[in-house]
Design an enzyme around this catalytic site. Structure first.
Site, mmCIF file in Angstrom:
data_model
loop_
_atom_site.group_PDB
_atom_site.id
_atom_site.type_symbol
_atom_site.label_atom_id
_atom_site.label_comp_id
_atom_site.label_asym_id
_atom_site.label_seq_id
_atom_site.Cartn_x
_atom_site.Cartn_y
_atom_site.Cartn_z
ATOM 1 N N TYR A 1 0.833 -1.202 0.000
ATOM 2 C CA TYR A 1 0.000 0.000 0.000
ATOM 3 C C TYR A 1 0.874 1.261 0.000
ATOM 4 C CZ TYR A 1 -3.567 -3.417 1.424
ATOM 5 O OH TYR A 1 -4.395 -4.513 1.505
ATOM 6 N N SER B 1 -3.732 -14.578 2.478
ATOM 7 C CA SER B 1 -4.775 -13.720 1.929
ATOM 8 C C SER B 1 -5.062 -14.172 0.501
ATOM 9 C CB SER B 1 -4.294 -12.268 1.949
ATOM 10 O OG SER B 1 -5.230 -11.424 1.332
ATOM 11 N N GLN C 1 -15.499 -1.136 -1.460
ATOM 12 C CA GLN C 1 -14.645 0.017 -1.776
ATOM 13 C C GLN C 1 -15.471 1.303 -1.865
ATOM 14 O OE1 GLN C 1 -12.344 -1.729 -5.264
ATOM 15 N NE2 GLN C 1 -10.710 -1.045 -3.899
HETATM 16 P P1 NAP Z 1 -13.833 -0.595 1.855
HETATM 17 O O1 NAP Z 1 -13.350 -0.594 3.245
HETATM 18 O O2 NAP Z 1 -14.938 -1.498 1.468
HETATM 19 O O3 NAP Z 1 -14.255 0.879 1.405
HETATM 20 C C1 NAP Z 1 -13.471 1.995 1.637
HETATM 21 C C2 NAP Z 1 -14.225 3.215 1.123
HETATM 22 O O4 NAP Z 1 -15.462 3.329 1.829
HETATM 23 C C3 NAP Z 1 -13.491 4.513 1.328
HETATM 24 O O5 NAP Z 1 -13.754 5.320 0.212
HETATM 25 C C4 NAP Z 1 -14.127 5.110 2.587
HETATM 26 O O6 NAP Z 1 -14.144 6.523 2.575
HETATM 27 C C5 NAP Z 1 -15.542 4.602 2.445
HETATM 28 N N1 NAP Z 1 -16.178 4.429 3.762
HETATM 29 C C6 NAP Z 1 -15.669 3.818 4.862
HETATM 30 N N2 NAP Z 1 -16.548 3.813 5.866
HETATM 31 C C7 NAP Z 1 -17.654 4.459 5.394
HETATM 32 C C8 NAP Z 1 -18.897 4.793 5.966
HETATM 33 N N3 NAP Z 1 -19.202 4.455 7.225
HETATM 34 N N4 NAP Z 1 -19.802 5.452 5.202
HETATM 35 C C9 NAP Z 1 -19.508 5.779 3.915
HETATM 36 N N5 NAP Z 1 -18.343 5.490 3.321
HETATM 37 C C10 NAP Z 1 -17.423 4.836 4.060
HETATM 38 O O7 NAP Z 1 -12.640 -0.898 0.821
HETATM 39 P P2 NAP Z 1 -11.109 -1.273 0.915
HETATM 40 O O8 NAP Z 1 -10.300 -0.147 1.417
HETATM 41 O O9 NAP Z 1 -10.770 -1.853 -0.416
HETATM 42 O O10 NAP Z 1 -11.040 -2.505 1.931
HETATM 43 C C11 NAP Z 1 -10.763 -2.371 3.299
HETATM 44 C C12 NAP Z 1 -9.357 -2.820 3.653
HETATM 45 O O11 NAP Z 1 -9.156 -4.186 3.317
HETATM 46 C C13 NAP Z 1 -8.260 -2.107 2.854
HETATM 47 O O12 NAP Z 1 -8.068 -0.777 3.272
HETATM 48 C C14 NAP Z 1 -7.100 -3.042 3.096
HETATM 49 O O13 NAP Z 1 -6.552 -2.843 4.375
HETATM 50 C C15 NAP Z 1 -7.801 -4.403 2.979
HETATM 51 N N6 NAP Z 1 -7.717 -4.980 1.613
HETATM 52 C C16 NAP Z 1 -7.010 -6.134 1.449
HETATM 53 C C17 NAP Z 1 -6.888 -6.699 0.186
HETATM 54 C C18 NAP Z 1 -6.097 -7.964 0.017
HETATM 55 O O14 NAP Z 1 -5.800 -8.352 -1.132
HETATM 56 N N7 NAP Z 1 -5.736 -8.643 1.067
HETATM 57 C C19 NAP Z 1 -7.519 -6.110 -0.930
HETATM 58 C C20 NAP Z 1 -8.278 -4.960 -0.716
HETATM 59 C C21 NAP Z 1 -8.382 -4.402 0.558
HETATM 60 P P3 NAP Z 1 -13.133 7.460 3.400
HETATM 61 O O15 NAP Z 1 -11.764 6.858 3.299
HETATM 62 O O16 NAP Z 1 -13.273 8.760 2.682
HETATM 63 O O17 NAP Z 1 -13.595 7.548 4.821
#
Ligand code: NAP
Length: 281
Positions: free
Chosen positions: A57, A144, A200
């Site tokens: 990241y 993962s 996301q």
């Molecule tokens: P996510 O958590 O599903 O979505 C993040 C988005 O949702 C951001 O734009 C955030 O906005 C918004 N958000 C968060 N809480 C909210 C709420 N209560 N109301 C409205 N919008 C909200 O997506 P992600 O970041 O892809 O997944 C989460 C984590 O999983 C990642 O950050 C990472 O640590 C991990 N991940 C792992 C892998 C893997 O291959 N192992 C792949 C993808 C992700 P703001 O930031 O503006 O608050």
């Protein structure tokens, strides 16, 4: 001080909160950095003490943001980071872990994951993880983006049974793992970490969630989150860089979805009726 949240137990006997914090896309832009640190710190205050990051990241930038957020309160946090498959050889894992520790400003990672499967034999990566455990640089390891057959294969390598979690894509729009991977993992007592639980951000705009959200006086994002955490053995790790989002995510834990809600969500986002290959992003 952080308040305590409901927990789930890792095979090693450690209890971790069922709601943590993601960090993907953090550390990309210096101007947003202090807001990201503030958001993560607020999340820790609210009990979301499991923080998920990765060397990938922002090319280490997210680990640096995490390091800043946990400074002075390392003991409160359960720190998860990941090694890239291109670094999954024995010497690669050792080097990558050292670099992650430095960026995180700590002497140990609580849970170190192989980000996804690459060309390195699983046995070599697991041996490297076990060596890091011996050295005290990591406490536990996991994987993962492993599908059920990958998990079966892992169980067959030396020390493969020491795996603590499998972090996979899981949300209302991507729920293929409901068919076999989740039941497989639950049966073996291996919690699954649900990444992108809010799709996301896409699920915040999905009108199919509106009726359930309205009934609970909640947002669509909160319903999506509550849904991923509705069953035991699932840890959700939403990423939020705005304080309002962090607070909403914590509050999602208090939402109790009814059978009517679940049935309605099943109609809007049908569960898998057959095996689908694991989706990943
Ligand atoms: P996510 O958590 O599903 O979505 C993040 C988005 O949702 C951001 O734009 C955030 O906005 C918004 N958000 C968060 N809480 C909210 C709420 N209560 N109301 C409205 N919008 C909200 O997506 P992600 O970041 O892809 O997944 C989460 C984590 O999983 C990642 O950050 C990472 O640590 C991990 N991940 C792992 C892998 C893997 O291959 N192992 C792949 C993808 C992700 P703001 O930031 O503006 O608050």
């Amino acid at each position: 001080m952080s308040s305590s949240l409901p927990t789930t137990r890792l095979p090693a006997g450690i209890d971790v909160p069922v709601l943590g914090q993601g960090t993907w896309n953090m550390g990309e832009d210096r101007r947003r950095r202090s807001d990201e640190v503030v958001a993560l710190k607020l999340g820790i205050d609210l009990g979301m003490t499991l923080i998920d990051t990765a060397e990938m990241y922002a090319s280490g930038g997210a680990e640096e943001v995490t390091g800043e957020a946990i400074e002075g309160r390392r003991e409160e946090v359960f720190l998860v980071s990941k090694v890239l498959p291109s670094n999954a050889s024995r010497s690669g894992v050792m080097r990558a872990c050292e670099a992650s520790l430095k960026r995180l400003g700590t002497d140990r990672i609580d849970l170190y994951l192989l980000h996804w499967r690459g060309g390195t034999p699983l046995g070599e990566t697991v041996a490297a993880f076990e060596a890091l455990k011996q050295q005290g640089k990591i406490l536990h390891w996991g994987v993962s983006n492993f599908d059920t057959d990958d998990m079966e294969e892992l169980a067959g390598v030396a020390s493969g049974e020491a795996v603590q979690t499998n972090q996979v894509l899981y949300n209302l729009s991507s729920r293929g793992v409901d068919f076999d991977l989740l039941p497989w993992s639950r049966q073996r007592g291996i919690p699954v970490m649900a990444y992108s639980p809010i799709g996301q951000g896409d699920l915040t705009r999905d009108s199919k969630l509106a009726p359930v959200a309205e009934r609970h006086g909640a947002t669509a994002a909160q319903i999506a989150l509550a849904w991923t955490m509705r069953q035991p053995g699932v840890i959700a790790i939403p990423k939020a860089s705005r304080p309002g989002h962090v607070r909403d995510n914590r509050a999602a834990l208090d939402i109790e979805l009814t059978e009517t809600d679940i049935a309605e969500l099943d109609r809007a986002f049908p569960p898998p009726s057959r095996k689908r290959p694991l989706e990943m992003i």
